[in-house]
Design a protein around this motif. Structure first.
Motif, PDB file in Angstrom:
ATOM      1  N   ALA A   7      46.780  45.373  23.781  1.00 56.80           N
ATOM      2  CA  ALA A   7      46.804  44.981  25.189  1.00 56.80           C
ATOM      3  C   ALA A   7      45.614  45.581  25.947  1.00 56.80           C
ATOM      4  CB  ALA A   7      48.125  45.430  25.838  1.00 56.80           C
ATOM      5  N   PHE A   8      45.300  46.869  25.645  1.00 53.82           N
ATOM      6  CA  PHE A   8      44.137  47.493  26.287  1.00 53.82           C
ATOM      7  C   PHE A   8      42.850  46.779  25.868  1.00 53.82           C
ATOM      8  CE2 PHE A   8      46.760  51.172  27.441  1.00 53.82           C
ATOM      9  CZ  PHE A   8      46.217  51.473  28.682  1.00 53.82           C
ATOM     10  N   GLY A   9      42.783  46.412  24.587  1.00 53.41           N
ATOM     11  CA  GLY A   9      41.608  45.700  24.111  1.00 53.41           C
ATOM     12  C   GLY A   9      41.416  44.372  24.822  1.00 53.41           C
ATOM     13  N   LEU A  10      42.510  43.615  24.986  1.00 59.02           N
ATOM     14  CA  LEU A  10      42.429  42.344  25.709  1.00 59.02           C
ATOM     15  C   LEU A  10      42.078  42.554  27.177  1.00 59.02           C
ATOM     16  CD1 LEU A  10      45.539  40.511  24.171  1.00 59.02           C
ATOM     17  CD2 LEU A  10      43.123  39.902  23.869  1.00 59.02           C
ATOM     18  N   LEU A  15      37.886  42.085  31.461  1.00 61.08           N
ATOM     19  CA  LEU A  15      36.999  42.699  32.457  1.00 61.08           C
ATOM     20  C   LEU A  15      35.536  42.340  32.187  1.00 61.08           C
ATOM     21  CD1 LEU A  15      38.632  46.245  32.773  1.00 61.08           C
ATOM     22  CD2 LEU A  15      38.564  44.468  34.524  1.00 61.08           C
ATOM     23  N   VAL A  16      35.124  42.439  30.942  1.00 59.79           N
ATOM     24  CA  VAL A  16      33.706  42.232  30.634  1.00 59.79           C
ATOM     25  C   VAL A  16      33.340  40.753  30.515  1.00 59.79           C
ATOM     26  CG1 VAL A  16      33.514  44.458  29.487  1.00 59.79           C
ATOM     27  CG2 VAL A  16      34.079  42.437  28.142  1.00 59.79           C
ATOM     28  N   SER A  17      34.341  39.890  30.294  1.00 62.23           N
ATOM     29  CA  SER A  17      34.035  38.467  30.141  1.00 62.23           C
ATOM     30  C   SER A  17      33.921  37.751  31.478  1.00 62.23           C
ATOM     31  CB  SER A  17      35.131  37.792  29.299  1.00 62.23           C
ATOM     32  OG  SER A  17      36.366  37.782  30.011  1.00 62.23           O
ATOM     33  N   TRP A  23      39.076  37.673  38.510  1.00 63.69           N
ATOM     34  CA  TRP A  23      38.210  38.000  39.648  1.00 63.69           C
ATOM     35  C   TRP A  23      38.594  37.245  40.912  1.00 63.69           C
ATOM     36  CZ3 TRP A  23      36.070  42.386  39.448  1.00 63.69           C
ATOM     37  CH2 TRP A  23      35.718  42.933  38.209  1.00 63.69           C
ATOM     38  N   GLU A  24      39.247  36.093  40.763  1.00 69.12           N
ATOM     39  CA  GLU A  24      39.766  35.403  41.951  1.00 69.12           C
ATOM     40  C   GLU A  24      40.835  36.261  42.622  1.00 69.12           C
ATOM     41  OE1 GLU A  24      41.052  30.988  42.119  1.00 69.12           O
ATOM     42  OE2 GLU A  24      42.921  32.121  42.012  1.00 69.12           O
ATOM     43  N   ILE A  25      41.701  36.858  41.815  1.00 66.76           N
ATOM     44  CA  ILE A  25      42.749  37.737  42.351  1.00 66.76           C
ATOM     45  C   ILE A  25      42.134  38.975  43.016  1.00 66.76           C
ATOM     46  CG2 ILE A  25      44.660  39.254  41.695  1.00 66.76           C
ATOM     47  CD1 ILE A  25      45.296  37.200  39.451  1.00 66.76           C
ATOM     48  N   VAL A  26      41.131  39.568  42.364  1.00 67.28           N
ATOM     49  CA  VAL A  26      40.488  40.770  42.921  1.00 67.28           C
ATOM     50  C   VAL A  26      39.821  40.454  44.256  1.00 67.28           C
ATOM     51  CG1 VAL A  26      38.667  42.470  42.558  1.00 67.28           C
ATOM     52  CG2 VAL A  26      40.162  41.814  40.658  1.00 67.28           C
ATOM     53  N   LEU A 205      47.058  45.160  32.905  1.00 70.97           N
ATOM     54  CA  LEU A 205      46.254  46.361  32.678  1.00 70.97           C
ATOM     55  C   LEU A 205      44.850  46.213  33.256  1.00 70.97           C
ATOM     56  CD1 LEU A 205      47.296  47.238  29.016  1.00 70.97           C
ATOM     57  CD2 LEU A 205      47.628  48.676  31.033  1.00 70.97           C
ATOM     58  N   ALA A 206      44.254  45.037  33.095  1.00 71.22           N
ATOM     59  CA  ALA A 206      42.909  44.814  33.639  1.00 71.22           C
ATOM     60  C   ALA A 206      42.910  44.980  35.156  1.00 71.22           C
ATOM     61  CB  ALA A 206      42.421  43.413  33.255  1.00 71.22           C
ATOM     62  N   LEU A 207      43.913  44.404  35.810  1.00 65.93           N
ATOM     63  CA  LEU A 207      44.010  44.541  37.270  1.00 65.93           C
ATOM     64  C   LEU A 207      44.309  45.991  37.659  1.00 65.93           C
ATOM     65  CD1 LEU A 207      46.023  41.293  38.033  1.00 65.93           C
ATOM     66  CD2 LEU A 207      43.670  41.763  38.706  1.00 65.93           C
ATOM     67  N   GLY A 208      45.144  46.656  36.850  1.00 65.99           N
ATOM     68  CA  GLY A 208      45.448  48.060  37.132  1.00 65.99           C
ATOM     69  C   GLY A 208      44.213  48.939  37.028  1.00 65.99           C
ATOM     70  N   ILE A 209      43.365  48.659  36.038  1.00 68.61           N
ATOM     71  CA  ILE A 209      42.125  49.426  35.881  1.00 68.61           C
ATOM     72  C   ILE A 209      41.225  49.227  37.103  1.00 68.61           C
ATOM     73  CG2 ILE A 209      39.975  49.562  34.549  1.00 68.61           C
ATOM     74  CD1 ILE A 209      41.722  48.855  32.054  1.00 68.61           C
ATOM     75  N   ILE A 210      41.124  47.993  37.572  1.00 70.27           N
ATOM     76  CA  ILE A 210      40.296  47.723  38.754  1.00 70.27           C
ATOM     77  C   ILE A 210      40.877  48.426  39.981  1.00 70.27           C
ATOM     78  CG2 ILE A 210      39.507  45.919  40.327  1.00 70.27           C
ATOM     79  CD1 ILE A 210      39.407  44.036  37.908  1.00 70.27           C
ATOM     80  N   LEU A 211      42.219  48.387  40.118  1.00 68.04           N
ATOM     81  CA  LEU A 211      42.870  49.031  41.268  1.00 68.04           C
ATOM     82  C   LEU A 211      42.626  50.538  41.266  1.00 68.04           C
ATOM     83  CD1 LEU A 211      44.566  48.048  43.636  1.00 68.04           C
ATOM     84  CD2 LEU A 211      46.618  48.483  42.295  1.00 68.04           C
ATOM     85  N   ILE A 212      42.727  51.157  40.096  1.00 68.82           N
ATOM     86  CA  ILE A 212      42.464  52.594  39.996  1.00 68.82           C
ATOM     87  C   ILE A 212      40.991  52.894  40.300  1.00 68.82           C
ATOM     88  CG2 ILE A 212      42.328  54.534  38.377  1.00 68.82           C
ATOM     89  CD1 ILE A 212      44.834  53.375  37.015  1.00 68.82           C
ATOM     90  N   ALA A 213      40.093  52.025  39.815  1.00 70.62           N
ATOM     91  CA  ALA A 213      38.662  52.217  40.091  1.00 70.62           C
ATOM     92  C   ALA A 213      38.388  52.162  41.598  1.00 70.62           C
ATOM     93  CB  ALA A 213      37.843  51.159  39.363  1.00 70.62           C
TER      94      ALA A 213
END
Length: 235
Positions: A7-10, A15-17, A23-26, A205-213
């Motif tokens: 899941a972390f890998g995906l 994020l990088v793709s 990114w619409e959500i962000v 997880l991707a959104l959570g990483i962005i939120l923490i950043a």
């Protein structure tokens, strides 16, 4: 059982793709939160400064109320806004329910007391320090408010950033009035809640990483501004 490493890998792959849905959500989250904070600052900065320099019967009661509103429960705010803008509510004719505008209204109500209370405290401390000097110059009430707001501008930016932190992490109110509609009102916090419940941990997880950043960036900005304000105070 979920494959957590996969899941972390995906999540990092999303994020990088440059996944367009992610990114619409962000971007919608940032647009809604920053607009709400801008409106809250337009209300809270002058209101807090006016409260700091004014003396009237019941002032302490108003200060206590503003401070108490800083901890407004988001779900209660969401319910209140929902009742106001629903079809049977007093503002139902505006058709705001389940739109980004409704989310901005709810976040503004949550952030405005924070900006007002922090501004009141900052400006009151400054007024106590410069009160005699400013009054000796014959500055009127409006001039006093504007002068103190300008002089406290670095400290007040931290109040705005505190509001951004509150708005960007909010979920209870926006999910009630926004409805978490895909491509319309889905923001980071509501998407994380939805995707986790569906078992799609990669997007959550991707959104959570962005939120923490974003949270780390806000705190770094706060620390930098405090340092800048401290240095400028002795220039």
């Amino acid at each position: 059982m979920h494959d957590i490493p996969a899941a972390f890998g995906l999540a990092f792959a999303l994020l990088v793709s440059g996944d367009p849905d992610l990114w619409e959500i962000v971007l919608l989250s940032l647009r809604v939160s920053l607009t709400a904070v801008a409106i809250a600052c337009a209300i809270g900065l002058p209101l807090g400064a006016a409260l700091a320099v004014s003396r009237f019967p019941g002032r302490m009661g108003v200060v206590t109320l503003v401070n108490a509103l800083m901890s407004l429960p988001p779900v209660v705010v969401g319910l209140g806004v929902y009742l106001a803008i629903s079809n049977s509510g007093p503002l139902g004719v505006l058709q705001l329910l389940y739109t980004p505008a409704a989310m901005i209204i709810a976040q503004t109500i949550l952030v405005a007391p924070i900006v007002t209370a922090l501004t009141r405290q900052v400006v009151e401390d400054l007024a106590r320090e410069y009160d005699e000097h400013l009054r000796s110059l014959g500055i009127g009430w409006a001039g006093l408010v504007s002068t103190l707001l300008w002089d406290a501008r670095y400290s007040l930016i931290t109040a705005a950033l505190a509001g951004v932190g509150r708005a960007i992490a909010e979920v209870g109110a926006v999910i009630i009035v926004g409805g978490n509609i895909n491509h319309v009102t889905r923001v980071m916090t509501t998407a994380i809640a939805l995707e986790t419940s569906k078992g799609d941990l990669a997007l959550a997880l991707a959104l959570g990483i962005i939120l923490i950043a974003i949270a780390i960036a806000i705190n770094a900005a706060l620390m930098a501004l405090r340092g800048t304000a401290g240095r400028l105070a002795y220039v």
